[in-house]
Design an enzyme around this catalytic site. Structure first.
Site, PDB file in Angstrom:
ATOM      1  N   SER A 106      36.610 -29.246   2.598  1.00 26.86           N
ATOM      2  CA  SER A 106      36.552 -29.513   4.030  1.00 26.86           C
ATOM      3  C   SER A 106      35.360 -30.375   4.431  1.00 26.86           C
ATOM      4  O   SER A 106      35.472 -31.219   5.325  1.00 26.86           O
ATOM      5  CB  SER A 106      36.510 -28.187   4.807  1.00 26.86           C
ATOM      6  OG  SER A 106      37.619 -27.393   4.486  1.00 26.86           O
ATOM      7  N   HIS A 160      31.360 -28.087   7.287  1.00 36.04           N
ATOM      8  CA  HIS A 160      32.075 -29.064   8.102  1.00 36.04           C
ATOM      9  C   HIS A 160      31.115 -30.009   8.811  1.00 36.04           C
ATOM     10  O   HIS A 160      31.286 -31.238   8.774  1.00 36.04           O
ATOM     11  CB  HIS A 160      32.946 -28.344   9.131  1.00 36.04           C
ATOM     12  CG  HIS A 160      34.093 -27.601   8.526  1.00 36.04           C
ATOM     13  ND1 HIS A 160      35.060 -26.952   9.282  1.00 36.04           N
ATOM     14  CD2 HIS A 160      34.450 -27.387   7.234  1.00 36.04           C
ATOM     15  CE1 HIS A 160      35.951 -26.387   8.485  1.00 36.04           C
ATOM     16  NE2 HIS A 160      35.587 -26.625   7.236  1.00 36.04           N
TER      17      HIS A 160
END
Length: 283
Positions: free
Chosen positions: A187, A233
């Protein structure tokens, strides 16, 4: 009037009556390369190819026959590691996942594990690890949807550099904020691709509303869903965006220098922050 038979300049034992239309050297059938008019020798063809400007992407990378090759390889590696995890169990995750911990044993000596024990490879290997099917499914779909167009835009080497630097940026922020939590997944790298896509859409003056809405939804998802590493992230997003600024806005006369210098700078910054995080854990 026909040419008198002479020997091929590359194969003296072969007689020929054909000459290169550019340099007029005699060439045999094996050496003849079809041209718009007549035939040319291999040297003239190679010279013409070197003098012909090679097509370039918007970012200055080479245009490839398969513009999505790196994205396919990244997806393949992630899927292969996922199957490995399913076959071998959680040991693969604990051996390659991202974390840094220190404590004392029963004798009072400090014991460190993970990145704090010098296993720095985890900052990268963790970005290829997934345990749940929905996790790898969502990440690989995102990688294809966002990564493939970006690879065609950047070229293979710049795209791969962006992906890896984004992954390392995500790992750096994880270790700074939540070093004791086992973290894994692509991610962080994918969020870096999101940021890079926004930068290039701005650079080419495209309508940015779709990517901004998609990015906003993913940021909200990062902070509201359980068991989601917002640190990875946001670290990947920051690293990818910074790298993309250098790739997109580098001046034409120093483009390669600025682009690769930016990649190197973000890479070094990520490694320095990782070092700071490890120092905090071990102190």
């Amino acid at each position: 009037m026909e040419d008198q038979a002479v020997s091929c300049y590359r194969h003296p034992d072969r007689e020929t009556g054909i000459r290169c239309t550019r340099c007029e050297r005699p060439i045999c059938p094996e050496c003849m390369v079809s041209a718009s008019v007549g035939f040319q020798c291999p040297e003239c063809v190679g010279q013409a190819h070197r003098m012909t400007p090679q097509p370039r992407t918007v970012a200055g990378g080479r245009v490839s026959h398969d513009p999505f090759l790196i994205t396919k390889l990244l997806i393949g590696i992630n899927l292969a590691v996922f199957l490995w995890v399913q076959a071998a169990g959680d040991k693969v995750v604990t051996d390659l996942g991202l974390y840094a911990q220190c404590g004392t044993d029963f004798t009072g000596h400090q014991v460190c594990i993970g990145v704090a024990n010098g296993e720095w490879y985890r900052v990268l290997t963790s970005a290829f690890l997934h345990q749940q099917l929905y996790h790898i499914g969502f990440n690989m779909l995102s990688l294809w949807w966002i990564g493939a167009p970006l690879e065609r835009l950047l070229g293979r080497t710049r795209y791969l550099a962006l992906y890896l630097v984004s992954a390392l940026g995500g790992s750096a922020l994880v270790l700074l904020v939540a070093p004791n939590t086992l973290t894994l997944g692509a991610s962080g790298a994918i969020f870096g691709l999101f940021g890079a896509t926004a930068v290039f859409m701005r650079r080419m003056r495209y309508d940015m509303r779709p990517i901004l809405v998609l990015l906003a939804l993913n940021i909200v998802f990062s902070f509201t869903w359980a068991n989601v590493s917002w640190q990875g992230h946001m670290g990947g997003l920051a690293a990818g965006t910074l790298t993309a600024v250098g790739l997109a806005y580098a001046p034409a006369h120093r483009r390669a220098l600025v682009q690769w210098g930016t990649c190197a700078a973000v890479l070094v910054l990520s490694l320095v922050l990782t070092g700071v995080a490890v120092a905090q854990v071990t102190s």
